[in-house]
Design a protein around this motif. Structure first.
Motif, PDB file in Angstrom:
ATOM      1  N   GLY A  38       0.816  -1.216   0.000  1.00  0.00           N
ATOM      2  CA  GLY A  38       0.000   0.000   0.000  1.00  0.00           C
ATOM      3  C   GLY A  38       0.845   1.259   0.000  1.00  0.00           C
ATOM      4  N   SER A  88       1.136   4.126  -3.108  1.00  0.00           N
ATOM      5  CA  SER A  88       0.929   5.565  -2.924  1.00  0.00           C
ATOM      6  C   SER A  88       2.124   6.359  -3.442  1.00  0.00           C
ATOM      7  N   GLY A 121       2.224   6.220  -7.211  1.00  0.00           N
ATOM      8  CA  GLY A 121       1.210   7.092  -7.794  1.00  0.00           C
ATOM      9  C   GLY A 121       1.655   8.542  -7.835  1.00  0.00           C
ATOM     10  N   VAL A 169      -4.643   5.747 -11.837  1.00  0.00           N
ATOM     11  CA  VAL A 169      -4.020   6.303 -10.629  1.00  0.00           C
ATOM     12  C   VAL A 169      -3.459   7.690 -10.929  1.00  0.00           C
ATOM     13  N   MET A 188      -4.969  10.934  -9.085  1.00  0.00           N
ATOM     14  CA  MET A 188      -4.113  11.762  -8.228  1.00  0.00           C
ATOM     15  C   MET A 188      -3.982  13.178  -8.775  1.00  0.00           C
ATOM     16  N   PRO A 197      -3.179  13.090  -3.824  1.00  0.00           N
ATOM     17  CA  PRO A 197      -2.847  11.725  -3.409  1.00  0.00           C
ATOM     18  C   PRO A 197      -3.771  11.127  -2.350  1.00  0.00           C
ATOM     19  N   ALA A 198      -4.077  11.849  -1.289  1.00  0.00           N
ATOM     20  CA  ALA A 198      -4.850  11.263  -0.183  1.00  0.00           C
ATOM     21  C   ALA A 198      -6.255  10.868  -0.614  1.00  0.00           C
ATOM     22  N   VAL A 213      -6.142   7.940  -3.231  1.00  0.00           N
ATOM     23  CA  VAL A 213      -5.800   6.642  -2.647  1.00  0.00           C
ATOM     24  C   VAL A 213      -6.959   6.106  -1.815  1.00  0.00           C
TER      25      VAL A 213
END
Length: 163
Positions: free
Chosen positions: A28, A32, A35, A101, A105, A110-111, A114
């Motif tokens: 994971g 991230s 990405g 992705v 993003m 990002p947050a 994801v």
């Protein structure tokens, strides 16, 4: 002897579980980071050039690892014996994963991206298990898993509530 054997079995099961848990967490984290990297490269080049580079460099790394670790026990021709053939679409799906992705993003950050990606993964994986899709062994419906998924989605709503 039996109690010692039970303890050894419990320890080995625990180690196996912990290994899987740690590997999943690392996976994971790497997804991230990848990405973010891919999104930044896309800003300087283009989506499909970035995607091509990502897939190509991943291919090269896998080829090197295969050469040193598996080539004797897994010859390349073996891949053509995989059944059903749609299982071989992983690379094609991977290209679309990289694209989506990057796009997610870029649009959401990002947050948020994801969180939604993981939510979709969780829901789809659960449906695959419940219905036995793609020849996966059926797990059956479980209210606790549904509740856990609901709580996860509620967490996403809470995360976004302050914006």
């Amino acid at each position: 002897f039996r109690s010692t054997l039970k303890i050894r079995i419990k320890r080995s099961v625990w180690r196996f579980f912990m290994f899987g848990f740690i590997v999943a967490l690392v996976s994971g984290a790497l997804m991230s980071i990848q990405g973010v990297f891919n999104t930044e490269v896309t800003k300087q080049t283009g989506t499909w050039l970035t995607n091509s580079f990502v897939q190509f460099t991943g291919f090269l790394l896998c080829l090197v690892i295969w050469f040193f670790k598996e080539r004797k026990k897994n010859p390349p021709i073996e891949i053509l014996t995989v059944e059903p053939k749609y299982y071989l679409l992983g690379g094609v799906i991977g290209a679309f994963i990289t694209f989506t992705v990057i796009a997610g993003m870029s649009a959401l950050g990002p947050a948020k991206a994801v969180m939604l990606i993981v939510a979709a993964q969780l829901i789809v994986a659960y449906l695959i298990e419940v219905f036995g899709i793609f020849r996966v062994e059926k797990s059956g419906f479980d209210w606790m898993k549904l509740l856990g998924t609901g709580l996860f989605l509620a967490g996403i709503i809470l995360f976004k509530a302050r914006e």
